[in-house]
Motif scaffolding. Structure first.
Motif: not given
Length: 546
Positions: A3-10, A32-43
């Motif tokens: 990805y262009d930008v990876v974001i940790v935490g929603a 730009l491709s942007v992804c967000v990863v979130e450890k919770g089961a849902q945002v």
């Protein structure tokens, strides 16, 4: 996946960054491709805040939000501030000035922001925990790796085993929230505190319940704060009572984690607080519907580290932008994410113009400069002395706060500093007396496991423990004999308990499946022997109205 930008935490910071990036793409004709990863089961599942939302950053990010359907519906109607003694509530001038702000559930607001981000083309992956930072050969951050799924407690692979993913980004933004595990690693690796000459970060633990109360007692938009009882005058903390929509009331208690007495239990202090004659009548006849806890940053201006490093930056509460006197940090977290997004967009555009897309270390130095030139930095600077002033005790802190707020207006020619981290404030049990807390009545006050059930916390029991002891002998040789086993009191989820072994000697047992992800243990353990790592993605609390 690249990805262009990876974001940790929603959270508010991460989602604001994602939205702003896509807005810049639309404005400038980029993609730009942007992804967000979130450890919770849902945002929103891991989002907890006693939230009166200041909409300043939201107005900048989504100017037309008031014309749309959103969970931000209840304007704050009044501010009341009380000093509590054991039997009385003494009305005092309120410093909070909540006119124009909104009483909200931040977990609901975050879910709404998530839907806004997805509408713009952001890819959001809930249930994926960022477990490792990826680095280039030159040492720059190149994204994150999620942990493996389906690993048994003994380390073997279950039938559900799934290898973790590498999410590689030209820029990676870390918005994990307070005391983020990867963010702490980055601060040490790149010396971010040392570069900024920042003080040690200071923290508090916030414990919260949401109640449905008698409609006759409900005042939508009413906000109440208290200081004083039940805490002693040397321990900083206080309460909030916010009347939300639909006869719901958010009630919580915040205890600073620089407290000295190892017998103190923040959870029990909160339960005792609810029995005060000023508070109990509101809750009588009502129903507690949700419970949770989360640590928050209190270090403020003095404790903000350097924000940028090769390949990425810290945003939101990973860095620590809470305005403690206002008890508000959502707006500053959102603004930090927006500024980081703008810096990332400019850096990536310059990278492409130079014809070296992905071929060099991206530095977001303009982000740090932009934040220090923004209203966030000015707000934190003006509030910088109020929380440290309470090291002089409740009366000294209140006196100085009045002077700073009403006379000096935050422009004093001096700055108070944090001299040591919170865990170093804990004193041996021999200097203190045990605290007698009242037994739960199961109407207003509850035992801890009953409360934990209301958090909807869930972890697969058959997985490696995400709470690890660096030295397994320390609890029996130091924590129990010197500090009377404080783990069982500062944890608001009964993760830690001492049980007798075959020789009837107390041994620390870790119930990792109970963990609320509050991070209090990572902060307060007196020897810093507890290592908090992410569990399997999707585990943890399941907040819906917190």
């Amino acid at each position: 996946m690249d990805y262009d930008v990876v974001i940790v935490g929603a959270g508010p910071a991460g989602l604001s960054a994602a939205i702003r990036l896509k807005q810049k793409c639309a404005e400038e004709g980029k993609d730009l491709s942007v992804c967000v990863v979130e450890k919770g089961a849902q945002v929103g599942a891991h989002i907890l805040s006693g939230n009166v939302l200041e909409p300043r950053a939201l107005d900048e990010l989504l100017p037309n939000w008031r014309d749309e359907e959103s969970p931000i519906k209840v304007p704050a109607t009044n501010d009341r501030f009380y000093l509590l003694t054991e039997k009385r509530a003494i009305r005092m001038p309120s410093p909070f000035q909540n006119h124009g702000k909104f009483v909200t559930s931040l977990s609901e607001v975050t879910r709404w922001l998530g839907s806004k981000a997805e509408e713009l083309g952001v890819e959001i992956y809930p249930g994926f925990a960022a477990a490792e930072v990826l680095y280039s050969e030159e040492g720059a951050v190149r994204g994150i790796a999620t942990n493996d799924m389906g690993v048994a407690k003994d380390g073997s692979r279950k039938d559900s085993f799934q290898r973790g993913m590498e999410l590689r980004g030209r820029v990676t933004l870390f918005g994990e929230g307070c005391r983020g595990s990867l963010s702490e690693t980055l601060m040490k690796r790149f010396g971010l505190r040392e570069k900024a000459k920042a003080d040690p970060q200071s923290y508090a633990l916030g414990i919260k319940e949401v109640w449905e109360v008698d409609p006759a007692k409900h005042e939508a938009g009413s906000t109440i704060h208290t200081v004083g009882w039940p805490l002693d005058r040397h321990t900083y903390g206080g309460s909030f009572i916010y009347h939300m929509a639909d006869n719901q009331v958010a009630i919580g208690y915040v205890v600073a984690l620089d407290y000295k007495n190892p017998y103190l239990s923040p959870y029990q202090e909160f339960q005792r607080f609810k029995l005060h004659p000023f508070v109990r009548p509101l809750l009588e006849g009502g129903t507690c519907v949700q419970y949770g806890a989360r640590s928050l940053n209190e270090g403020g201006y003095q404790a903000v580290p350097e924000l940028a490093f090769p390949g990425g930056a810290l945003i939101g509460c990973s860095a620590g932008f809470l305005n403690v006197p206002k008890i508000k940090g959502t707006h500053t977290a959102m603004k930090s994410g927006m500024l980081a997004a703008e810096a990332a967009f400019s850096a990536l555009a310059a990278d492409e113009t130079a014809g070296t897309s992905g071929g060099r270390d991206v530095m977001l130095t303009s982000y740090s400069d932009a934040l220090k030139a923004s209203w966030v930095w000015d707000e934190l600077y003006q509030a910088r002395n109020i929380r440290p002033a309470f090291h002089a005790g409740l009366w000294g802190g209140l006196a100085y706060s009045g002077l700073d707020h009403y006379v000096l207006r935050g422009r004093a020619p001096w700055t108070f500093h944090w001299k040591k981290p919170d865990h170093q404030h804990l004193e041996p049990a021999s200097r203190h007396q045990p605290i007698e807390y009242p037994k739960p009545d199961n109407e207003i006050t509850f035992d801890l496991l009953t409360s934990l059930y209301r958090s909807s916390t869930n972890h697969d029991h058959n997985q490696p423990a995400h709470l690890r002891l660096r030295d397994p002998s320390i609890p029996a040789t130091v924590n129990q004999p010197v500090y009377a086993g404080p783990e069982g009191r500062y944890c608001p989820a009964r993760v830690y308990e001492y049980v007798p072994d075959e020789k009837n000697q107390p041994q620390l047992h870790i119930n990792a499946q109970n963990c609320l992800h509050c991070k209090a243990c990572d902060i307060k353990d007196p020897t810093q022997n507890i290592q908090w790592t992410v569990p399997e993605g999707g585990g943890g609390p399941g907040y819906s109205v917190m």
